[in-house]
Write an enzyme that holds these catalytic residues in place. Structure first.
Site, mmCIF file in Angstrom:
data_model
loop_
_atom_site.group_PDB
_atom_site.id
_atom_site.type_symbol
_atom_site.label_atom_id
_atom_site.label_comp_id
_atom_site.label_asym_id
_atom_site.label_seq_id
_atom_site.Cartn_x
_atom_site.Cartn_y
_atom_site.Cartn_z
ATOM 1 N N LYS A 13 -0.648 4.419 4.514
ATOM 2 C CA LYS A 13 -0.605 4.259 3.056
ATOM 3 C C LYS A 13 -0.958 5.563 2.337
ATOM 4 O O LYS A 13 -0.281 5.944 1.393
ATOM 5 C CB LYS A 13 -1.588 3.157 2.592
ATOM 6 C CG LYS A 13 -1.292 1.781 3.155
ATOM 7 C CD LYS A 13 -2.178 0.716 2.533
ATOM 8 C CE LYS A 13 -3.646 0.848 2.833
ATOM 9 N NZ LYS A 13 -4.024 0.588 4.244
ATOM 10 N N ARG A 88 -7.677 -5.742 -2.140
ATOM 11 C CA ARG A 88 -7.867 -6.108 -0.736
ATOM 12 C C ARG A 88 -8.289 -7.563 -0.587
ATOM 13 O O ARG A 88 -8.420 -8.041 0.536
ATOM 14 C CB ARG A 88 -8.945 -5.226 -0.120
ATOM 15 C CG ARG A 88 -8.429 -4.023 0.658
ATOM 16 C CD ARG A 88 -9.648 -3.244 1.132
ATOM 17 N NE ARG A 88 -9.464 -2.423 2.284
ATOM 18 C CZ ARG A 88 -9.212 -1.117 2.248
ATOM 19 N NH1 ARG A 88 -9.015 -0.521 1.097
ATOM 20 N NH2 ARG A 88 -9.150 -0.438 3.355
ATOM 21 N N ARG A 123 -6.539 10.283 13.626
ATOM 22 C CA ARG A 123 -6.591 10.594 12.195
ATOM 23 C C ARG A 123 -7.681 11.633 11.902
ATOM 24 O O ARG A 123 -8.763 11.593 12.485
ATOM 25 C CB ARG A 123 -6.894 9.296 11.447
ATOM 26 C CG ARG A 123 -6.568 9.366 9.989
ATOM 27 C CD ARG A 123 -6.081 8.050 9.536
ATOM 28 N NE ARG A 123 -7.200 7.165 9.188
ATOM 29 C CZ ARG A 123 -7.056 6.160 8.336
ATOM 30 N NH1 ARG A 123 -5.900 5.932 7.779
ATOM 31 N NH2 ARG A 123 -8.072 5.386 8.073
ATOM 32 N N ARG A 156 -13.158 10.500 10.377
ATOM 33 C CA ARG A 156 -13.862 9.557 9.505
ATOM 34 C C ARG A 156 -14.755 8.671 10.349
ATOM 35 O O ARG A 156 -14.309 8.151 11.371
ATOM 36 C CB ARG A 156 -12.834 8.677 8.783
ATOM 37 C CG ARG A 156 -12.617 9.048 7.347
ATOM 38 C CD ARG A 156 -11.477 8.290 6.768
ATOM 39 N NE ARG A 156 -11.703 6.857 6.647
ATOM 40 C CZ ARG A 156 -10.875 6.024 6.027
ATOM 41 N NH1 ARG A 156 -9.768 6.491 5.476
ATOM 42 N NH2 ARG A 156 -11.137 4.751 5.943
ATOM 43 N N ARG A 167 -12.439 -3.567 10.981
ATOM 44 C CA ARG A 167 -11.602 -3.405 9.783
ATOM 45 C C ARG A 167 -10.305 -4.197 9.916
ATOM 46 O O ARG A 167 -9.827 -4.786 8.954
ATOM 47 C CB ARG A 167 -11.296 -1.915 9.549
ATOM 48 C CG ARG A 167 -12.536 -1.141 9.124
ATOM 49 C CD ARG A 167 -12.309 0.351 9.167
ATOM 50 N NE ARG A 167 -11.378 0.803 8.154
ATOM 51 C CZ ARG A 167 -10.815 1.998 8.156
ATOM 52 N NH1 ARG A 167 -11.062 2.858 9.117
ATOM 53 N NH2 ARG A 167 -9.987 2.339 7.192
HETATM 54 P P1 AMP Z 1 -9.612 3.032 3.021
HETATM 55 O O1 AMP Z 1 -9.751 4.498 2.827
HETATM 56 O O2 AMP Z 1 -8.661 2.397 2.056
HETATM 57 O O3 AMP Z 1 -9.320 2.654 4.459
HETATM 58 O O4 AMP Z 1 -11.043 2.389 2.678
HETATM 59 C C1 AMP Z 1 -12.205 2.741 3.435
HETATM 60 C C2 AMP Z 1 -13.295 1.700 3.231
HETATM 61 O O5 AMP Z 1 -13.649 1.648 1.834
HETATM 62 C C3 AMP Z 1 -12.908 0.272 3.581
HETATM 63 O O6 AMP Z 1 -13.045 -0.020 4.974
HETATM 64 C C4 AMP Z 1 -13.893 -0.519 2.730
HETATM 65 O O7 AMP Z 1 -15.187 -0.497 3.302
HETATM 66 C C5 AMP Z 1 -13.942 0.316 1.444
HETATM 67 N N1 AMP Z 1 -12.901 -0.119 0.474
HETATM 68 C C6 AMP Z 1 -11.831 0.597 0.039
HETATM 69 N N2 AMP Z 1 -11.090 -0.100 -0.835
HETATM 70 C C7 AMP Z 1 -11.689 -1.310 -0.955
HETATM 71 C C8 AMP Z 1 -11.398 -2.494 -1.682
HETATM 72 N N3 AMP Z 1 -10.314 -2.587 -2.470
HETATM 73 N N4 AMP Z 1 -12.250 -3.549 -1.549
HETATM 74 C C9 AMP Z 1 -13.359 -3.475 -0.766
HETATM 75 N N5 AMP Z 1 -13.683 -2.408 -0.033
HETATM 76 C C10 AMP Z 1 -12.870 -1.315 -0.115
#
Ligand code: AMP
Length: 210
Positions: A13, A88, A123, A156, A167
């Site tokens: 994404k 989400r 990654r 990360r 996740r």
């Molecule tokens: P991402 O970079 O989108 O994979 O997000 C990394 C982490 O941030 C996720 O595993 C969640 O812990 C938190 N996070 C990001 N976006 C959301 C969301 N819309 N709702 C809840 N937690 C989020």
């Protein structure tokens, strides 16, 4: 155009969001990137989000809804935006509807679970500007530093295999129901995310007609 990029963690994404953002001259709103920036800066928001992120859990709906509501109101979102990683959960999607920003398309980037763990292990993230790379699929020029700002690339902490599993479980339980939510609104377009980044970009361009 207001676009939601949907899909499991590691579906690509962020990579695709950068490309569409440049093509359409609209910003990407990544809640994950915003939360990581807040953690790095040590803000109260960052402190509140840190534990959930390190465990691969979701940050509370209230917190993420608040940051998206504020960000969408900024002037650079007037001509459109790309949401990466939000919504989400169903409550987040309902809150987004109430913000009044009409969503044009939800692109569901589909990648099977087996490919996700392999992808996540390769990654890399820029320690300074947050740009993302992959050692095989989209490496930086020298493999060690960021092409955009020159800072060192890191892994990360939530890309470790045990956290990735968590996740993915949360994605299936809490986020996947949004597919039905947006299908019912006639907004969902499925994108086969198994190809190379360039192939996936091609499918996305086709779906968006750009
Ligand atoms: P991402 O970079 O989108 O994979 O997000 C990394 C982490 O941030 C996720 O595993 C969640 O812990 C938190 N996070 C990001 N976006 C959301 C969301 N819309 N709702 C809840 N937690 C989020």
């Amino acid at each position: 155009m207001n676009i939601i990029l949907f899909g499991p963690p590691g579906a690509g994404k962020g990579t695709q969001a950068d490309i569409i953002s440049a093509a359409l001259s609209i910003p990407t709103l990544s809640t994950g990137a915003m939360l990581r920036a807040a953690i790095k800066a040590g803000t109260p928001l960052g402190l509140a989000a840190q534990k959930a992120i390190s465990e691969g859990a979701l940050v509370s709906d209230d917190v993420v809804i608040g940051i998206v509501r504020e960000r969408i109101a900024e002037s650079d979102c007037r001509n459109g935006f790309i949401l990466d990683g939000f919504p989400r959960t169903i409550p987040q999607a309902e809150a987004l509807d109430k913000m009044g920003a009409k969503i044009d398309t939800v692109l569901d980037i589909d990648v099977p679970d087996e490919s996700i763990v392999e992808r996540m292990s390769g990654r890399r993230l820029c320690s300074a500007c947050g740009a993302s790379y992959h050692v095989v699929h989209s490496p930086s020029a020298d493999g060690k530093t960021c092409d955009k700002c020159g800072a060192e690339l890191t892994v990360r902490s939530d890309d470790k295999p045990e956290v990735v599993k968590n996740r993915l479980g949360i994605y299936h339980a809490e986020t996947e129901p949004l597919i039905g939510y947006y299908q019912n609104k006639g907004l969902l377009k499925k994108i086969d995310g198994r190809g190379t980044p360039a192939e996936v970009t091609g499918l996305i361009r086709e779906a968006l007609g750009i």
